[in-house]
Write a protein that holds these residues in place. Structure first.
Motif, PDB file in Angstrom:
ATOM      1  N   VAL A 123      26.638  75.065  42.771  1.00 37.87           N
ATOM      2  CA  VAL A 123      26.943  75.165  41.345  1.00 37.87           C
ATOM      3  C   VAL A 123      28.050  76.205  41.206  1.00 37.87           C
ATOM      4  O   VAL A 123      27.829  77.389  41.477  1.00 37.87           O
ATOM      5  N   VAL A 165      35.335  67.896  36.424  1.00 32.77           N
ATOM      6  CA  VAL A 165      33.917  67.558  36.271  1.00 32.77           C
ATOM      7  C   VAL A 165      33.766  66.395  35.305  1.00 32.77           C
ATOM      8  O   VAL A 165      34.632  66.122  34.484  1.00 32.77           O
ATOM      9  N   ARG A 201      28.663  67.178  36.577  1.00 33.37           N
ATOM     10  CA  ARG A 201      28.791  66.917  38.011  1.00 33.37           C
ATOM     11  C   ARG A 201      30.265  66.897  38.386  1.00 33.37           C
ATOM     12  O   ARG A 201      31.106  66.395  37.630  1.00 33.37           O
ATOM     13  N   TRP A 256      28.193  70.758  41.289  1.00 32.47           N
ATOM     14  CA  TRP A 256      28.184  70.896  39.838  1.00 32.47           C
ATOM     15  C   TRP A 256      29.076  72.078  39.461  1.00 32.47           C
ATOM     16  O   TRP A 256      29.287  72.995  40.259  1.00 32.47           O
ATOM     17  N   LEU A 296      23.110  72.618  32.771  1.00 31.12           N
ATOM     18  CA  LEU A 296      23.139  72.548  34.229  1.00 31.12           C
ATOM     19  C   LEU A 296      21.725  72.552  34.801  1.00 31.12           C
ATOM     20  O   LEU A 296      21.393  71.744  35.673  1.00 31.12           O
ATOM     21  N   ASN A 315      20.002  69.240  34.026  1.00 37.26           N
ATOM     22  CA  ASN A 315      20.547  68.098  34.770  1.00 37.26           C
ATOM     23  C   ASN A 315      20.259  68.187  36.259  1.00 37.26           C
ATOM     24  O   ASN A 315      19.997  67.168  36.913  1.00 37.26           O
ATOM     25  N   ILE A 316      20.355  69.396  36.828  1.00 39.19           N
ATOM     26  CA  ILE A 316      20.057  69.534  38.260  1.00 39.19           C
ATOM     27  C   ILE A 316      18.594  69.213  38.526  1.00 39.19           C
ATOM     28  O   ILE A 316      18.245  68.515  39.489  1.00 39.19           O
TER      29      ILE A 316
END
Length: 438
Positions: free
Chosen positions: A105, A286, A291, A303, A337, A340-341
């Motif tokens: 990230v 991105v 992503r 990410w 983030l 979503n991760i």
């Protein structure tokens, strides 16, 4: 266990790690944050730190205290090799070493934009970190102490002259807050007069605060001018050697304090030392869901968010628009983030980042501010209260909210603390000299 490496502990990085700790079980992922500073700097508070309105430590959030399941590695990431899933870290002490990961990230943030102006590197102070804001405050207060003991003349005039370069939010807020501090300080010195203060705000374009409309921008210029500031539009700094400022208009003067706030530039590590896709502006490419990559060419297990990511602005309604780089977007992207991760690890589809602006609000000193949301404009005291209310709610953790609010309450009761601790920059001086002047 998935090894998740977060490069940068700013807004986006801190919130990503903080929320991932809550969304992932301890055996699901091992989290690591790499950052040269062991704290998050809440940058919207830096103008008030520079003005002595907020205790410096209250504008910083400890990573180790609040990221309890995350390994915090102090150091700079100097290279990102995503093909082999590793980064190179340069610590303060010792040799460089590699860290391996499964998911990266990138939230390294931007750096202060600099121009090849003679003297700036040796004379100017930025305002991106807490220590810089503290230095601005202490240098201003020390200048008042020194000026009060001198006769009227060029040295005294230089000490009472302050220059801010850059008319964006950071520059205007810093200028307004320190001008407010100076007008408050001068009443404490019988030998100094307000008319001796020289505060210059230099902006290369034709207006300040581009985030607000033209009429509110002009109002801010009038407000700062009425309080004794001098706003130079369409003006560039040509030289600042030895504190002697030369402007493109031909004006020259000596300045005891120069603050450089000309906006952000792409992080050099992101721009030059990674195999991740980089766009024309030096930011990581991105997708709307944060992503790395594009729909046609996605990059697995990568990410990015914050100032070093070119995030498509789906709320703008126009093609090729990107999200504005500010704290409002960075910490919301950090939260997304984490969601979503975690969703990706659990086999669910990540969601795109869509955020409609809440408006622009700026402090111009105690009791003075500006707020705009679409066509609604609020000025003066109400805008200043809105600024404080919004940011005390936005600063991470309840512990910091309480400390900041308590500091404001104490200041309202007893006034500003005007003690300068500039000597802390040279802590051994008194010990070595034995308290005697050289």
């Amino acid at each position: 266990m998935k090894r998740i490496l977060i490069v940068g502990g700013g807004y986006a990085g801190f919130y990503a790690a903080w929320k991932l700790e809550k969304r992932l079980r301890s055996r699901e992922a091992a989290l690591t944050v790499v950052d040269p500073r062991p704290y998050l700097t809440y940058q919207p508070f830096l103008p008030e730190v520079a003005a002595g309105s907020i205790e410096p430590r209250h504008a910083a959030v400890s990573l180790r205290r609040h990221l309890r399941r995350t390994r915090v590695v102090p150091g700079w990431v100097t290279n990102i090799d995503h093909e082999h899933r590793r980064v190179t870290v340069r610590p303060d002490l010792g040799p460089e070493f590699d860290l391996e990961y499964d998911v990266i990230v990138v939230t390294a943030g931007a750096v202060t934009r600099k121009f090849p102006v003679p003297g700036v590197a040796s004379e100017a102070i930025g305002m991106k970190y807490v220590e810089e804001a503290v230095a601005i405050r202490d240098r201003l207060m020390t200048s008042f102490d020194r000026a009060a003991s001198l006769p009227v003349g060029p040295v005294r005039k230089r000490l009472l002259t302050v220059t801010f370069v850059g008319g964006g939010f950071s520059g205007v807020e810093g200028f307004g807050e320190t001008l407010s501090l100076a007008n408050s300080l001068v009443r404490r010195y019988r030998r100094l007069h307000r008319s001796e203060l020289r505060f210059h705000l230099i902006e290369a374009s034709g207006r300040i605060l581009p985030e607000v409309g033209e009429e509110p921008s002009r109002w801010v210029v009038r407000s700062l001018t009425d309080r004794g500031g001098q706003v130079h539009l369409d003006t560039k700094v040509l030289s600042a050697v030895d504190g002697h400022v030369v402007l493109s208009t031909g004006e020259e003067y000596d300045s005891g304090l120069i603050v450089w706030t000309t906006g952000n530039d792409a992080n050099p590590v992101v721009r030059n030392h990674t195999d991740l896709p980089i766009g024309e502006r030096g930011q990581i490419v991105v997708r709307p869901d944060l992503r790395v990559g594009t729909d046609a060419e996605p990059v697995a297990d990568a990410w990015a968010a914050g100032d070093d990511a070119a995030v498509p602005d789906l709320a703008a309604g126009v093609p090729d628009a990107y999200v504005v780089q500010n704290a409002q977007n960075a910490f919301r992207q950090g939260k997304l983030l984490a969601r979503n991760i975690a969703a990706n690890l659990h086999g669910r589809a990540p969601k795109p980042y869509v955020h409609h602006s809440l408006g622009a609000v700026a402090t111009l000193g105690i009791g003075n501010g500006i707020f705009q949301w679409h066509r609604i404009v609020v000025k003066g005291w109400p805008a200043w209260l809105m600024h404080r209310g919004y940011h005390v709610l936005a600063v991470p953790t309840w512990e910091r909210k309480v400390r900041v609010f308590a500091g404001w309450l104490t200041q309202a009761m007893f006034g500003r603390d005007i003690v300068s601790l500039e000597s802390v920059e040279h802590p051994r001086e008194a010990f070595v000299s034995g308290g005697k002047p050289d």
